[in-house]
Design an enzyme around this catalytic site. Structure first.
Site: not given
Ligand code: NDP
Ligand code: 2IT
Length: 451
Positions: A126, A165-166, A209, A241
């Site tokens: 990460k 991404g994340d 995801t 996302n």
């Molecule tokens: P994004 O940046 O697309 O969206 C994050 C969302 O969560 C936004 O709506 C954001 O609000 C909100 N958020 C972020 N931080 C906080 C916080 N501290 N308090 C409240 N709301 C918060 O991220 P993702 O959707 O990609 O990721 C969301 C979760 O999913 C994370 O835990 C990530 O690690 C996990 N994940 C992501 C994957 C991926 O493929 N992208 C894969 C597997 C897991 P705002 O718009 O106001 O910033």
């Molecule tokens: O938490 C996760 O699994 C991710 N953010 C995606 C990692 C990846 O390599 O696609």
């Protein structure tokens, strides 16, 4: 003193604040795998646990870039390369002001077991930065990504480490990072996943995801002989996302997602949320969710300042299933009790470690079907691996092919988790099942590869 007690003791005496989330993730795994460690002494003999909880390396670097007012800005960049027993290091990049080494160690550690659960040849890593993308112009994002890659490129490669991404990193950022990597190395490598489709991204990576979370949940409900999601009210937190694609798939299958949230507040729309509007607000305009009620005046917007102390408004809504998809520790013990009082019988984690340990205990004690993140949200990294395969073989797969492979992999993960739980005497416990199945796979590879 057993290895497990020893490790828990070490965790309890640690006082490094930054590492709290890392220890939280580690402690859960150590408890879960104790039946495995007790049943087969090779794991102790080869000190697998002691070796697994220490990252192979933590790379920390300075990122200097020029903002639109020609002021020099300085951020910190990281890449935690945790474990490559099963394949190249693989895992996302997070850009958020809260990012520090402890958070990335927690995410990297979880990623090792998640990636192992997919059955695909990928290790765990990460990375990211404390850079805050909020309010930055497109040029500032581009300049930051270029500066970040100026340093990161030394440590990554299609057979070494493949970031994605994340939070705060989507296809726009991956595109800029890829462009800079290509410029520095003159090499057109699949060194990042989540790329835009036009230059090597996989179809369905943006959806993977979220769709995977729903596929996992459907399989789990089916295996547990519970009613399906069709026609059921579902609550979702987050509006990024993962959350938006959970909502999309729930709508496809005829469920009724009624909520979402961002860092400023919660939307509750009892008729089912308007996904097109949410995508416009959060993915295109990148503005607050509050704007939703300008269009849908009958929906409710609850700002964070109106939340009850220690509670999140999303978990106070009546629902059949809940999908936390924002961030770590967003769902507390109180929220878990509220969910149960509101009729919730299933919780599936889209975010990484969104439920606190106390919340998980509440779910397990109340027989809630609980799908932990490392199993439920593994669809994203699985399709990332599909992108690596496509890049390596110069192929492009159709949407249908990726979708069907994703569905299959989520079903396989669910079965692996259920079987591991059954084999080690914790039937029905998906937390322990996921930790045991993931750990066993990595541990056996580590042993076979020697020290
Ligand atoms: P994004 O940046 O697309 O969206 C994050 C969302 O969560 C936004 O709506 C954001 O609000 C909100 N958020 C972020 N931080 C906080 C916080 N501290 N308090 C409240 N709301 C918060 O991220 P993702 O959707 O990609 O990721 C969301 C979760 O999913 C994370 O835990 C990530 O690690 C996990 N994940 C992501 C994957 C991926 O493929 N992208 C894969 C597997 C897991 P705002 O718009 O106001 O910033
Ligand atoms: O938490 C996760 O699994 C991710 N953010 C995606 C990692 C990846 O390599 O696609």
């Amino acid at each position: 003193m057993s290895i497990v007690q020893n490790d828990i003791k070490k965790l309890e005496t640690s006082n490094c604040d930054q590492d709290k989330v890392f220890y939280q993730a580690m402690e859960e795994v150590i408890y879960s795998i104790s039946p495995l460690l007790e049943s087969d002494e090779k794991y102790k003999k080869y000190a697998v646990l002691e070796r697994l909880v220490v990252p192979d390396r933590v790379i920390k670097f300075k990122v200097t870039w020029l903002d639109d007012n020609n002021n020099i800005q300085v951020n910190t960049g990281y890449r935690v390369q945790f474990n490559n027993a099963l394949g190249p290091y693989k895992g996302g990049l997070r850009f958020h002001p809260s990012v520090n080494e402890g958070i990335l160690k927690f995410l990297g550690f979880e990623q090792i077991l998640k990636n192992a659960l997919t059955g695909l040849p990928i290790g765990g890593a990460k990375g990211g930065s404390d850079f805050d993308p909020k309010g930055k112009s497109d040029f500032e994002i581009m300049k930051f990504c270029s500066a970040f890659m100026t340093e990161l490129h030394k440590y990554i490669g299609p057979r070494i480490d493949v970031p994605a991404g994340d939070i705060g990193v989507g296809s726009r950022e991956i595109g800029y990072l890829f462009g800079e990597y290509k410029k520095i190395t003159s090499s057109y490598d699949g060194v990042l996943t989540g790329k835009p489709y036009m230059f090597g991204g996989s179809l369905m990576r943006p959806e993977a995801t979220g769709y995977g979370v729903v596929y996992f949940t459907q399989t789990m409900l089916d295996m547990e002989n519970k009613e399906s999601l069709v026609g059921k009210i579902c609550t979702v937190s987050g509006a990024g996302n993962v959350a938006l694609h959970v909502i999309e798939k729930l709508l496809h299958i005829g469920a009724i997602p009624v909520s979402c949230s961002d860092s400023q507040g919660t939307i509750y729309d009892s008729r089912g949320v308007d996904l097109e509007l949410l995508k416009e607000l959060k993915l295109e305009k990148r503005v607050s969710l509050e704007r939703y009620i300008e269009v849908h005046t009958e929906a409710k917007y609850i700002p964070v300042s109106d939340y009850n102390q220690g509670e999140h408004a999303v978990w106070n809504i009546q629902c059949y299933a809940a999908f936390p998809c924002a961030t770590q520790n967003e769902l507390t013990e109180l929220d878990a009790l509220n969910l149960i009082a509101n009729g919730c019988t299933c919780v599936s984690e889209g975010a990484n470690m969104p439920s606190t340990p106390e919340a998980i205990d509440v779910f397990l004690n109340h027989q809630v079907c609980f799908a932990p993140a490392k199993a439920a949200n593994a669809g994203g990294v699985a399709v990332s691996e599909f992108e690596m395969s496509q890049n390596a073989s110069m192929q492009r797969w159709s949407f249908e092919k990726v979708d069907s492979k994703l569905k299959n992999i989520m079903q396989q993960i669910c079965k692996r988790v259920v079987l591991a739980a059954r084999d080690y005497g914790v039937e029905g416990n998906y937390v322990d099942g996921a930790n045991i199945a993931g750990f066993k796979k990595v541990a056996d590879a580590m042993i076979a590869e020697g020290i």
